[in-house]
Design a protein around this motif. Structure first.
Motif, PDB file in Angstrom:
ATOM      1  N   HIS A  88      49.034  -6.571  55.356  1.00 50.32           N
ATOM      2  CA  HIS A  88      49.165  -6.047  56.724  1.00 50.32           C
ATOM      3  C   HIS A  88      50.178  -4.903  56.753  1.00 50.32           C
ATOM      4  O   HIS A  88      49.936  -3.842  57.354  1.00 50.32           O
ATOM      5  CB  HIS A  88      49.595  -7.180  57.664  1.00 50.32           C
ATOM      6  N   ALA A  89      51.311  -5.113  56.096  1.00 49.51           N
ATOM      7  CA  ALA A  89      52.349  -4.076  56.070  1.00 49.51           C
ATOM      8  C   ALA A  89      51.834  -2.799  55.415  1.00 49.51           C
ATOM      9  O   ALA A  89      52.019  -1.692  55.948  1.00 49.51           O
ATOM     10  CB  ALA A  89      53.581  -4.591  55.319  1.00 49.51           C
ATOM     11  N   VAL A  90      51.176  -2.945  54.281  1.00 45.33           N
ATOM     12  CA  VAL A  90      50.660  -1.783  53.558  1.00 45.33           C
ATOM     13  C   VAL A  90      49.628  -1.036  54.393  1.00 45.33           C
ATOM     14  O   VAL A  90      49.635   0.206  54.476  1.00 45.33           O
ATOM     15  CB  VAL A  90      50.060  -2.221  52.211  1.00 45.33           C
ATOM     16  N   ALA A  91      48.753  -1.785  55.060  1.00 42.57           N
ATOM     17  CA  ALA A  91      47.715  -1.148  55.878  1.00 42.57           C
ATOM     18  C   ALA A  91      48.329  -0.387  57.045  1.00 42.57           C
ATOM     19  O   ALA A  91      47.895   0.730  57.378  1.00 42.57           O
ATOM     20  CB  ALA A  91      46.742  -2.209  56.395  1.00 42.57           C
ATOM     21  N   GLU A  92      49.349  -0.963  57.693  1.00 39.06           N
ATOM     22  CA  GLU A  92      49.986  -0.326  58.846  1.00 39.06           C
ATOM     23  C   GLU A  92      50.636   1.005  58.459  1.00 39.06           C
ATOM     24  O   GLU A  92      50.492   2.008  59.163  1.00 39.06           O
ATOM     25  CB  GLU A  92      51.038  -1.259  59.444  1.00 39.06           C
ATOM     26  N   VAL A  93      51.357   1.020  57.343  1.00 31.64           N
ATOM     27  CA  VAL A  93      52.062   2.245  56.953  1.00 31.64           C
ATOM     28  C   VAL A  93      51.090   3.277  56.374  1.00 31.64           C
ATOM     29  O   VAL A  93      51.187   4.471  56.677  1.00 31.64           O
ATOM     30  CB  VAL A  93      53.186   1.925  55.953  1.00 31.64           C
ATOM     31  N   THR A  94      50.145   2.823  55.584  1.00 29.97           N
ATOM     32  CA  THR A  94      49.186   3.752  54.979  1.00 29.97           C
ATOM     33  C   THR A  94      48.386   4.504  56.034  1.00 29.97           C
ATOM     34  O   THR A  94      48.088   5.697  55.874  1.00 29.97           O
ATOM     35  CB  THR A  94      48.225   2.991  54.041  1.00 29.97           C
ATOM     36  N   ALA A  95      48.063   3.819  57.128  1.00 28.71           N
ATOM     37  CA  ALA A  95      47.213   4.419  58.164  1.00 28.71           C
ATOM     38  C   ALA A  95      47.947   5.423  59.034  1.00 28.71           C
ATOM     39  O   ALA A  95      47.313   6.194  59.768  1.00 28.71           O
ATOM     40  CB  ALA A  95      46.620   3.319  59.046  1.00 28.71           C
ATOM     41  N   ASP A  96      49.279   5.444  58.964  1.00 23.27           N
ATOM     42  CA  ASP A  96      50.068   6.298  59.856  1.00 23.27           C
ATOM     43  C   ASP A  96      51.034   7.148  59.041  1.00 23.27           C
ATOM     44  O   ASP A  96      52.008   6.634  58.489  1.00 23.27           O
ATOM     45  CB  ASP A  96      50.844   5.429  60.848  1.00 23.27           C
ATOM     46  N   PRO A  97      50.816   8.451  58.925  1.00 14.82           N
ATOM     47  CA  PRO A  97      51.709   9.317  58.145  1.00 14.82           C
ATOM     48  C   PRO A  97      53.141   9.331  58.653  1.00 14.82           C
ATOM     49  O   PRO A  97      54.058   9.719  57.910  1.00 14.82           O
ATOM     50  CB  PRO A  97      51.077  10.707  58.290  1.00 14.82           C
ATOM     51  N   ASP A  98      53.348   8.879  59.895  1.00 14.83           N
ATOM     52  CA  ASP A  98      54.678   8.896  60.487  1.00 14.83           C
ATOM     53  C   ASP A  98      55.347   7.524  60.452  1.00 14.83           C
ATOM     54  O   ASP A  98      56.364   7.310  61.094  1.00 14.83           O
ATOM     55  CB  ASP A  98      54.578   9.369  61.946  1.00 14.83           C
TER      56      ASP A  98
ATOM     57  N   VAL B 169      54.470  -2.573  42.506  1.00 13.68           N
ATOM     58  CA  VAL B 169      54.190  -1.788  43.704  1.00 13.68           C
ATOM     59  C   VAL B 169      52.806  -2.159  44.233  1.00 13.68           C
ATOM     60  O   VAL B 169      51.839  -2.210  43.466  1.00 13.68           O
ATOM     61  CB  VAL B 169      54.248  -0.277  43.383  1.00 13.68           C
ATOM     62  N   ARG B 170      52.706  -2.436  45.530  1.00 13.07           N
ATOM     63  CA  ARG B 170      51.419  -2.748  46.154  1.00 13.07           C
ATOM     64  C   ARG B 170      51.009  -1.609  47.072  1.00 13.07           C
ATOM     65  O   ARG B 170      51.790  -1.151  47.907  1.00 13.07           O
ATOM     66  CB  ARG B 170      51.527  -4.030  46.984  1.00 13.07           C
ATOM     67  N   GLY B 171      49.785  -1.164  46.907  1.00 10.85           N
ATOM     68  CA  GLY B 171      49.201  -0.160  47.787  1.00 10.85           C
ATOM     69  C   GLY B 171      47.801  -0.583  48.176  1.00 10.85           C
ATOM     70  O   GLY B 171      47.325  -1.659  47.792  1.00 10.85           O
ATOM     71  N   GLN B 172      47.119   0.263  48.913  1.00 11.83           N
ATOM     72  CA  GLN B 172      45.762  -0.092  49.335  1.00 11.83           C
ATOM     73  C   GLN B 172      44.793  -0.190  48.160  1.00 11.83           C
ATOM     74  O   GLN B 172      43.758  -0.859  48.256  1.00 11.83           O
ATOM     75  CB  GLN B 172      45.250   0.923  50.357  1.00 11.83           C
ATOM     76  N   ASP B 173      45.119   0.447  47.056  1.00 16.11           N
ATOM     77  CA  ASP B 173      44.244   0.389  45.888  1.00 16.11           C
ATOM     78  C   ASP B 173      44.612  -0.734  44.932  1.00 16.11           C
ATOM     79  O   ASP B 173      44.070  -0.811  43.824  1.00 16.11           O
ATOM     80  CB  ASP B 173      44.282   1.726  45.141  1.00 16.11           C
ATOM     81  N   GLY B 174      45.558  -1.597  45.334  1.00 19.24           N
ATOM     82  CA  GLY B 174      45.947  -2.719  44.489  1.00 19.24           C
ATOM     83  C   GLY B 174      47.389  -2.623  44.035  1.00 19.24           C
ATOM     84  O   GLY B 174      48.204  -1.908  44.624  1.00 19.24           O
ATOM     85  N   GLU B 175      47.707  -3.349  42.960  1.00 21.04           N
ATOM     86  CA  GLU B 175      49.078  -3.435  42.472  1.00 21.04           C
ATOM     87  C   GLU B 175      49.222  -2.681  41.155  1.00 21.04           C
ATOM     88  O   GLU B 175      48.303  -2.628  40.341  1.00 21.04           O
ATOM     89  CB  GLU B 175      49.458  -4.903  42.264  1.00 21.04           C
ATOM     90  N   ARG B 176      50.385  -2.088  40.963  1.00 22.80           N
ATOM     91  CA  ARG B 176      50.703  -1.466  39.679  1.00 22.80           C
ATOM     92  C   ARG B 176      52.162  -1.746  39.344  1.00 22.80           C
ATOM     93  O   ARG B 176      52.963  -2.079  40.231  1.00 22.80           O
ATOM     94  CB  ARG B 176      50.444   0.047  39.700  1.00 22.80           C
ATOM     95  N   VAL B 177      52.495  -1.641  38.073  1.00 23.37           N
ATOM     96  CA  VAL B 177      53.860  -1.858  37.604  1.00 23.37           C
ATOM     97  C   VAL B 177      54.396  -0.534  37.067  1.00 23.37           C
ATOM     98  O   VAL B 177      53.750   0.111  36.233  1.00 23.37           O
ATOM     99  CB  VAL B 177      53.920  -2.943  36.517  1.00 23.37           C
ATOM    100  N   VAL B 178      55.567  -0.125  37.563  1.00 20.14           N
ATOM    101  CA  VAL B 178      56.146   1.162  37.181  1.00 20.14           C
ATOM    102  C   VAL B 178      57.527   0.927  36.558  1.00 20.14           C
ATOM    103  O   VAL B 178      58.419   0.394  37.224  1.00 20.14           O
ATOM    104  CB  VAL B 178      56.298   2.097  38.396  1.00 20.14           C
ATOM    105  N   PRO B 179      57.734   1.284  35.295  1.00 21.44           N
ATOM    106  CA  PRO B 179      59.083   1.202  34.711  1.00 21.44           C
ATOM    107  C   PRO B 179      60.038   2.116  35.479  1.00 21.44           C
ATOM    108  O   PRO B 179      59.649   3.207  35.918  1.00 21.44           O
ATOM    109  CB  PRO B 179      58.885   1.694  33.273  1.00 21.44           C
ATOM    110  N   LEU B 180      61.284   1.675  35.638  1.00 21.18           N
ATOM    111  CA  LEU B 180      62.255   2.518  36.346  1.00 21.18           C
ATOM    112  C   LEU B 180      62.476   3.842  35.620  1.00 21.18           C
ATOM    113  O   LEU B 180      62.853   4.840  36.240  1.00 21.18           O
ATOM    114  CB  LEU B 180      63.584   1.783  36.510  1.00 21.18           C
ATOM    115  N   THR B 181      62.236   3.869  34.314  1.00 21.47           N
ATOM    116  CA  THR B 181      62.364   5.129  33.576  1.00 21.47           C
ATOM    117  C   THR B 181      61.337   6.164  34.029  1.00 21.47           C
ATOM    118  O   THR B 181      61.505   7.362  33.781  1.00 21.47           O
ATOM    119  CB  THR B 181      62.203   4.894  32.065  1.00 21.47           C
TER     120      THR B 181
ATOM    121  N   GLU C   2      52.736   2.786  49.810  1.00 25.47           N
ATOM    122  CA  GLU C   2      52.999   1.849  48.727  1.00 25.47           C
ATOM    123  C   GLU C   2      54.325   1.122  48.972  1.00 25.47           C
ATOM    124  O   GLU C   2      55.300   1.709  49.444  1.00 25.47           O
ATOM    125  CB  GLU C   2      53.031   2.564  47.383  1.00 25.47           C
ATOM    126  N   LEU C   3      54.338  -0.154  48.618  1.00 22.42           N
ATOM    127  CA  LEU C   3      55.483  -1.022  48.896  1.00 22.42           C
ATOM    128  C   LEU C   3      55.948  -1.690  47.607  1.00 22.42           C
ATOM    129  O   LEU C   3      55.142  -2.271  46.874  1.00 22.42           O
ATOM    130  CB  LEU C   3      55.077  -2.095  49.911  1.00 22.42           C
TER     131      LEU C   3
END
Length: 327
Positions: free
Chosen positions: A14-24, A177-189, A209-210
Motif C-alpha cells: 500500500h505504501a509503495v503504491a501510494e508514493v509511486t502513483a504521486d510524484p509529489d 528495497v521494495r518497489g512496484q516491480d518487486g524486491e531487490r537487494v543493493v549493497p551499500l557500496t 521504492e522503499l
C-alpha cells in the motif's frame, strides 16, 4: 511549513503504491530530519505516506547475517545483544550519531537516507544545486570548513552526515528495497551516488521504492572493530572525520580488514585499496600509514577544509593502531 496531504499506510505494498502513483509524495518514518526541512521549506512534499505502523521493526539472525527492519530505531539496534557482541563498530556509530532522544525516534532506514547538514542546502535564500538543480553551489566560495574533500565536484561539496552508514558500509551491509516491480537487494557500496553534475540525485532509489530491511554481515568471532569520530565537541556534533574499521589478526598478520570513512566524503566513503594494503600485512605503523595514505588518496581541499586530509589520515592510523593493540 506548507500544507500537505497525509496517508497512513496499512501494508508495504500500500505504501509503495501510494508514493509511486504521486510524484509529489514521500514516506514519513521517524521524521527527525524531514520535519525540520519541511518547516524551513527546504523540503516541500505535497503528500506524506506514514509507514510507522508497518511490520518493519524486527531484528533476526540468518546464516551469519543480521536482518534488521528499516523501522528499527537507532536505540533499539544499539541495544541489541548481537550488535554489542559481534558488531561493536555499528553500536559505537549509533551511540555517537545522535542524542538519546533522537535515537529513540530515528529509524535505520531514515538514517541512511538523511539529507546533508550543509548550511547552504538548508537555507532557501542561497544557491544550492542539491536543493535546486542548476542554481550553483554557494559552499565552493563560501564557508566550507565542514565540507567534503572526497567525491566532490564543482557542483557540490556537501558531506554525508550519517555515522552508522559508515560502519555499515565498512562491514559490507546491503539494503532490501521494495518497489512496484518487486524486491531487490543493493549493497551499500552501490547505493550512494557522488554528486557529479547531478547532486540532487543522492542514491539509486527510484521514486516510490522503499527500504524495508538492512542485511548486515556479522564479523567473525575474534575480530576487533570500532568507530572513531573526531569532532569539534563531544556533545551532539557532526564528524570532521570518522573511521569505521575492523581487523582480524592471527599469528601476527592481518587476515581480514574492513575500513570506511565519514565526515570527509560526499557519501560514506569505502576505501578498498586501503583494505588491500592491510590484508596479509603485519599490523605495524608502516602499513597503517600506507593504508591511511591510500584512504585519503584523491582528496581535494577547499579554501577552509584542507586540514581534513591530514586529520583523516591520522584518524585512520589511530583507529587501526587501537584495534591492533586490543588484539
Amino acid at each position: 511549513m506548507r500544507s500537505f496531504a497525509y496517508v497512513r499506510a496499512t501494508t508495504v505494498d500500500h505504501a509503495v503504491a501510494e508514493v509511486t502513483a504521486d510524484p509529489d509524495a514521500t514516506y514519513l518514518a521517524g521524521g527527525t530530519t524531514q520535519v525540520d526541512l519541511m518547516k524551513d521549506e527546504v523540503f516541500r512534499p505535497g503528500r506524506l505516506v506514514d509507514i510507522t505502523r508497518l511490520p518493519l521493526r524486527d531484528v533476526t539472525s540468518d546464516n551469519g547475517t543480521l536482518v534488521v527492519g528499516a523501522l528499527t530505531t537507532m536505540e533499539e539496534l544499539a541495544a541489541h545483544e548481537v550488535v554489542a557482541g559481534r558488531l561493536p563498530l555499528v553500536r559505537q556509530a549509533l551511540l555517537l550519531g545522535a542524542s538519546p532522544q533522537l535515537r529513540h525516534m530515528a529509524t535505520l532506514g531514515g538514517n541512511l537516507l538523511q539529507r546533508t547538514r550543509c548550511r547552504y542546502f538548508r537555507d532557501p535564500g542561497v544557491a544550492c544545486n542539491k536543493r535546486e538543480p542548476g542554481a550553483g553551489c554557494s559552499a565552493v566560495d563560501g564557508f566550507n570548513r565542514m565540507h567534503a574533500v572526497l567525491g566532490t565536484s564543482p557542483a557540490c561539496i556537501a558531506t554525508h552526515a550519517s555515522d552508522v552508514a559508515v560502519a555499515l558500509l565498512a562491514v559490507g551491509a546491503s539494503v532490501r528495497v521494495r518497489g512496484q516491480d518487486g524486491e531487490r537487494v543493493v549493497p551499500l557500496t552501490e547505493f550512494y551516488r557522488v554528486p557529479g553534475s547531478t547532486p540532487h540525485v543522492e542514491n539509486v532509489l527510484a521514486h516510490g521504492e522503499l527500504i524495508t530491511h538492512l542485511e548486515i554481515p556479522l564479523l567473525p568471532p575474534g575480530a576487533r572493530s570500532g568507530y572513531l569520530k573526531v569532532r569539534d565537541r563531544a556533545s551532539y556534533e557532526f564528524a570532521l572525520a570518522s573511521v569505521a574499521a575492523a581487523l582480524v589478526i592471527d599469528d601476527g598478520r592481518i587476515r581480514a580488514a574492513h575500513l570506511a570513512l565519514g565526515g570527509v566524503g560526499t557519501v560514506p566513503w569505502h576505501v578498498p585499496r586501503a583494505e588491500e594494503l592491510l590484508r596479509d600485512a603485519a599490523p605495524d605503523a608502516e602499513v597503517f600509514s600506507a593504508a591511511a595514505e591510500a584512504a585519503l588518496s584523491g582528496a581535494v581541499a577547499q579554501s577552509g577544509n584542507g586540514f581534513k586530509i591530514e586529520l583523516g589520515r591520522r584518524a585512520v592510523v589511530r583507529m587501526l593502531s587501537t584495534l591492533a593493540e586490543e588484539s
